[in-house]
Structure formats: structure tokens, C-alpha cells
Write a protein that holds these residues in place. Sequence first.
Motif, PDB file in Angstrom:
ATOM      1  N   TYR A 108      63.193 -48.756  46.969  1.00 36.97           N
ATOM      2  CA  TYR A 108      63.776 -50.081  47.157  1.00 36.97           C
ATOM      3  C   TYR A 108      62.696 -51.142  46.943  1.00 36.97           C
ATOM      4  N   GLU A 109      63.069 -52.178  46.191  1.00 38.47           N
ATOM      5  CA  GLU A 109      62.158 -53.270  45.874  1.00 38.47           C
ATOM      6  C   GLU A 109      62.563 -54.513  46.676  1.00 38.47           C
ATOM      7  N   LEU A 110      61.615 -55.099  47.373  1.00 37.51           N
ATOM      8  CA  LEU A 110      61.825 -56.280  48.195  1.00 37.51           C
ATOM      9  C   LEU A 110      61.011 -57.444  47.645  1.00 37.51           C
ATOM     10  N   ALA A 111      61.299 -58.628  48.134  1.00 34.25           N
ATOM     11  CA  ALA A 111      60.517 -59.798  47.736  1.00 34.25           C
ATOM     12  C   ALA A 111      59.081 -59.659  48.222  1.00 34.25           C
ATOM     13  N   THR A 112      58.138 -60.125  47.410  1.00 32.98           N
ATOM     14  CA  THR A 112      56.741 -60.207  47.838  1.00 32.98           C
ATOM     15  C   THR A 112      56.458 -61.683  48.125  1.00 32.98           C
ATOM     16  N   ASN A 113      56.678 -62.050  49.377  1.00 35.03           N
ATOM     17  CA  ASN A 113      56.575 -63.449  49.799  1.00 35.03           C
ATOM     18  C   ASN A 113      55.354 -63.719  50.669  1.00 35.03           C
ATOM     19  N   ASN A 114      54.411 -62.774  50.682  1.00 29.47           N
ATOM     20  CA  ASN A 114      53.178 -62.947  51.442  1.00 29.47           C
ATOM     21  C   ASN A 114      52.054 -62.274  50.648  1.00 29.47           C
ATOM     22  N   GLY A 115      51.559 -62.987  49.621  1.00 26.95           N
ATOM     23  CA  GLY A 115      50.624 -62.344  48.710  1.00 26.95           C
ATOM     24  C   GLY A 115      51.320 -61.188  48.019  1.00 26.95           C
ATOM     25  N   PRO A 116      50.707 -60.003  48.022  1.00 25.96           N
ATOM     26  CA  PRO A 116      51.337 -58.865  47.352  1.00 25.96           C
ATOM     27  C   PRO A 116      52.394 -58.165  48.194  1.00 25.96           C
ATOM     28  N   ASN A 117      52.638 -58.649  49.413  1.00 30.87           N
ATOM     29  CA  ASN A 117      53.450 -57.918  50.372  1.00 30.87           C
ATOM     30  C   ASN A 117      54.738 -58.659  50.756  1.00 30.87           C
ATOM     31  N   HIS A 118      55.620 -57.920  51.376  1.00 30.17           N
ATOM     32  CA  HIS A 118      56.875 -58.446  51.922  1.00 30.17           C
ATOM     33  C   HIS A 118      56.640 -58.812  53.380  1.00 30.17           C
ATOM     34  N   LEU A 119      57.151 -59.982  53.804  1.00 27.14           N
ATOM     35  CA  LEU A 119      56.928 -60.458  55.172  1.00 27.14           C
ATOM     36  C   LEU A 119      58.227 -60.963  55.785  1.00 27.14           C
ATOM     37  N   HIS A 120      58.498 -60.526  57.024  1.00 26.29           N
ATOM     38  CA  HIS A 120      59.545 -61.091  57.885  1.00 26.29           C
ATOM     39  C   HIS A 120      60.914 -61.172  57.216  1.00 26.29           C
ATOM     40  N   GLY A 121      61.250 -60.128  56.439  1.00 29.25           N
ATOM     41  CA  GLY A 121      62.592 -60.052  55.898  1.00 29.25           C
ATOM     42  C   GLY A 121      62.786 -60.693  54.554  1.00 29.25           C
ATOM     43  N   GLY A 122      61.773 -61.361  54.010  1.00 29.18           N
ATOM     44  CA  GLY A 122      61.867 -61.864  52.657  1.00 29.18           C
ATOM     45  C   GLY A 122      62.069 -63.355  52.549  1.00 29.18           C
ATOM     46  N   VAL A 123      62.562 -63.781  51.392  1.00 27.77           N
ATOM     47  CA  VAL A 123      62.705 -65.204  51.094  1.00 27.77           C
ATOM     48  C   VAL A 123      63.735 -65.854  52.013  1.00 27.77           C
ATOM     49  N   ILE A 124      64.857 -65.190  52.210  1.00 33.04           N
ATOM     50  CA  ILE A 124      65.875 -65.677  53.142  1.00 33.04           C
ATOM     51  C   ILE A 124      66.131 -64.566  54.150  1.00 33.04           C
ATOM     52  N   GLY A 125      65.281 -64.517  55.156  1.00 31.30           N
ATOM     53  CA  GLY A 125      65.422 -63.538  56.220  1.00 31.30           C
ATOM     54  C   GLY A 125      66.304 -64.066  57.335  1.00 31.30           C
ATOM     55  N   PHE A 126      66.312 -63.377  58.450  1.00 30.50           N
ATOM     56  CA  PHE A 126      67.169 -63.760  59.571  1.00 30.50           C
ATOM     57  C   PHE A 126      66.836 -65.144  60.116  1.00 30.50           C
ATOM     58  N   ASP A 127      65.607 -65.598  59.883  1.00 27.96           N
ATOM     59  CA  ASP A 127      65.178 -66.908  60.376  1.00 27.96           C
ATOM     60  C   ASP A 127      65.781 -68.069  59.597  1.00 27.96           C
ATOM     61  N   LYS A 128      66.425 -67.800  58.450  1.00 31.80           N
ATOM     62  CA  LYS A 128      66.935 -68.864  57.578  1.00 31.80           C
ATOM     63  C   LYS A 128      68.437 -68.777  57.371  1.00 31.80           C
ATOM     64  N   VAL A 129      69.143 -68.045  58.214  1.00 33.27           N
ATOM     65  CA  VAL A 129      70.596 -67.941  58.103  1.00 33.27           C
ATOM     66  C   VAL A 129      71.244 -68.509  59.367  1.00 33.27           C
ATOM     67  N   ILE A 130      72.521 -68.818  59.240  1.00 31.41           N
ATOM     68  CA  ILE A 130      73.276 -69.348  60.372  1.00 31.41           C
ATOM     69  C   ILE A 130      74.005 -68.196  61.053  1.00 31.41           C
ATOM     70  N   TRP A 131      73.756 -68.008  62.331  1.00 34.51           N
ATOM     71  CA  TRP A 131      74.327 -66.940  63.119  1.00 34.51           C
ATOM     72  C   TRP A 131      75.613 -67.429  63.797  1.00 34.51           C
ATOM     73  N   ASP A 132      76.553 -66.509  63.999  1.00 33.55           N
ATOM     74  CA  ASP A 132      77.688 -66.798  64.872  1.00 33.55           C
ATOM     75  C   ASP A 132      77.189 -66.746  66.317  1.00 33.55           C
ATOM     76  N   VAL A 133      77.831 -67.532  67.185  1.00 27.57           N
ATOM     77  CA  VAL A 133      77.331 -67.633  68.557  1.00 27.57           C
ATOM     78  C   VAL A 133      78.483 -67.743  69.534  1.00 27.57           C
ATOM     79  N   ALA A 134      78.302 -67.144  70.699  1.00 26.52           N
ATOM     80  CA  ALA A 134      79.300 -67.223  71.764  1.00 26.52           C
ATOM     81  C   ALA A 134      78.598 -67.094  73.102  1.00 26.52           C
ATOM     82  N   PRO A 135      79.098 -67.781  74.148  1.00 26.82           N
ATOM     83  CA  PRO A 135      78.536 -67.582  75.482  1.00 26.82           C
ATOM     84  C   PRO A 135      78.863 -66.186  75.989  1.00 26.82           C
ATOM     85  N   VAL A 136      77.982 -65.644  76.814  1.00 29.34           N
ATOM     86  CA  VAL A 136      78.208 -64.347  77.431  1.00 29.34           C
ATOM     87  C   VAL A 136      78.842 -64.582  78.790  1.00 29.34           C
TER      88      VAL A 136
END
Length: 369
Positions: A108-136
Amino acid sequence: MTASLALLLALAPIGADPAGVTTDDFDSVRLYTLTNPSGASVKITNYGAIVTSIVVPDRDGNLADVALGYDELKSYTNAVDKPYFGAVVGRYGNRIAGGTFELDGETYELATNNGPNHLHGGVIGFDKVIWDVAPVEGKGKRALRLTYRAKDGEEGYPGNLDVSVTYEWTDDNRLIVAYQAKTDAPTPVNVTQHTYFNLKGEGDGTILDHQLTIDADRFTPVDETLIPTGELAPVTDTPFDFRDGKAIGQDIDTDDEQLRFGGGYDHNFVLNRGDAVPSELRRAARVVEPTAGRTLEVYTTEPGLQFYCGNFLDGRLTGKSGRPYIFRGGFCLETQHFPDSPNQPAFPSTILRPGDTLTSRTEFRFGVD
């Protein structure tokens, strides 16, 4: 049209901005606040599952925000160098060598977004998406559950992955972070929380005087691109020995190859879990800020802890206080599996398979000394 994450003040334990933001791309982004009876609070947005603020008292009862971050959504989306302030990162937090791994005979080939390596899930990782949310729901419970489906092939990873993170803020100032994930195809998963802390208050100088203890006899040395060599090296007689506690800055300028590679501390520590079962919380670290007396203890079910001390902060980013985030102005304690585990068979496995459920729990316990 504003991209502000302005908070609606409310008397309820959970308050949300009902307007969110009004841009086409971000019209479902919200900011939530969890406030306990003492007035201590946590703010969370469903963009990136980011913790934007943690307000806790010092030894005199004075409240301050100890989490680095911003007041506006546009600052999270446009930030220089993408420091991942407060975000949940994945599908694989930390680095994967060369942006590639082999699983069950497939490469499997992933984005190399940290020099030669893949970091934190790639170009659009979990930190850059909109999550669904609900109170517990639950009597006296002050918690949010955020969910996201990472689709098969997203950022190069196999399998549809359904992941959730639950944030709970307790009466005694514990931020509980609980993860769950399921997949329909084998895939590597290593989700972690990437808050930067300064227990004096965000924007208030460096963190070099913070006293840090890490419960680890070993760490994973890295090469010049910060990929583990595979060795589990003893911390004894190295700058990486935090077992008895010391100031973060005490040995940071030591002439040491590992510190040169990281520009300071940016390394995974192998936590001393003894005979603990995987679901059992064990203390990973303790931090004491000597001036105001705030403390932070980290408990986790994870085997590793990435300690990072803000080596790439350089004053270009301005936080909520209006002050720049200077070099080593914050630290991270990222509970996780080890970096590059998909390429390191001797490391604890991060492969999640259909029919199994990933569960992980970390607690950030704030107090005073």
C-alpha cells in the motif's frame, strides 16, 4: 461570512454554537464546551475532533487555558506547518517509513507528507475532516461522542474504518479520551490525541522548566528522518531518562545524536506496563509546572508515549492569548502504539481486522501541587 468558532454562552453543562460557521465547506462545524461545577472547562470542535481549550485552576484557584490553539476555524485550516494543535490524528498517528507498508501480501502506498515519510494519516487525515457529534447520555455525564467513517482507499489505506472518540470532562478535572474502531478489511490503525500543553497558560513562554516524569525504561531510537531503527534502547545514562523526574530543559541541549535528529525531544517511549492487561490504565507520565503549581498526569491503555516539546514552533503562529507560540512553547504527550509499526514486526501490532474492535483509553488528569 465568518469562520469564527464563537461560543454561545449557556447554563447547560454542554453548550454549542447553533450557527456554526456559514461557509459552504464548513456549515456543519460546531464548537462545544464542557464545564464542570468548579468552572473548569474543555472546548471541542467537530472539525478534526480538536480540543481547542482546556481551562483549569492553579494552586491559588486562578483559571488559565493550558492548551495551545486558536479562536478561529480558519487558523486551524490555514495554519503554517500544520502543527495539529489539539487534534485527533489518524488513521495512523506518527510516521510510516517511505509512505508504504505491506499487509497480507499487498503493498500500500500512502502520501509522503513529512519529508520521505507518511505522517499523521496523510494530507487529509482525521484532523482535517468534519466528524459527526452527539452528547453522551447519562446522569451527571458531561461528554461528547464524535464519529467518522474513513472510506476504503482514503489516503491510501485499505478498508472502511468506522472510528469514534468520546471526550468526557469530570468534576475532578479529568479529560477522558476513549477510542473505538471497526473495519471491514485488515488495516493499520493508530489513533492519538495531539494537544500541546503549557501549564503556565498557552502563550506564556517556554515549557523548559516543567518537571516531567515518564514511566519508561526504554525508548525507540530513530534515524535522521525520525523513523525508528527497531531498537528498544534503555534510557539509562541518556538524556531520555525521565524516570525520576527532571526539568524538560535540563538535558535538551546535550550533544546527543538522537536529540540532534529530533531537534530536541520527539521520540516514542516504551511504557512500563508490567503485567497489565491491554485494557488496564497505567500511569505514563506526570508533569508539574513549578510556578503556578498546575499538574498533569497521563494514564493510558496504550504501550507507547510520544513526547514532543515544540521543536518546530518558531513564533509565526499566534494563539488565543494574542501571543506568539515560541520555540518550545508547548509539549505533547501522545499516547499511542509505536511509530512505523506496520513495517516493524517486532513492535506491538497495529493491524485491525474485520470482526475485531479496537478500544483505547487515555486520561489527562489535571491537578495542583
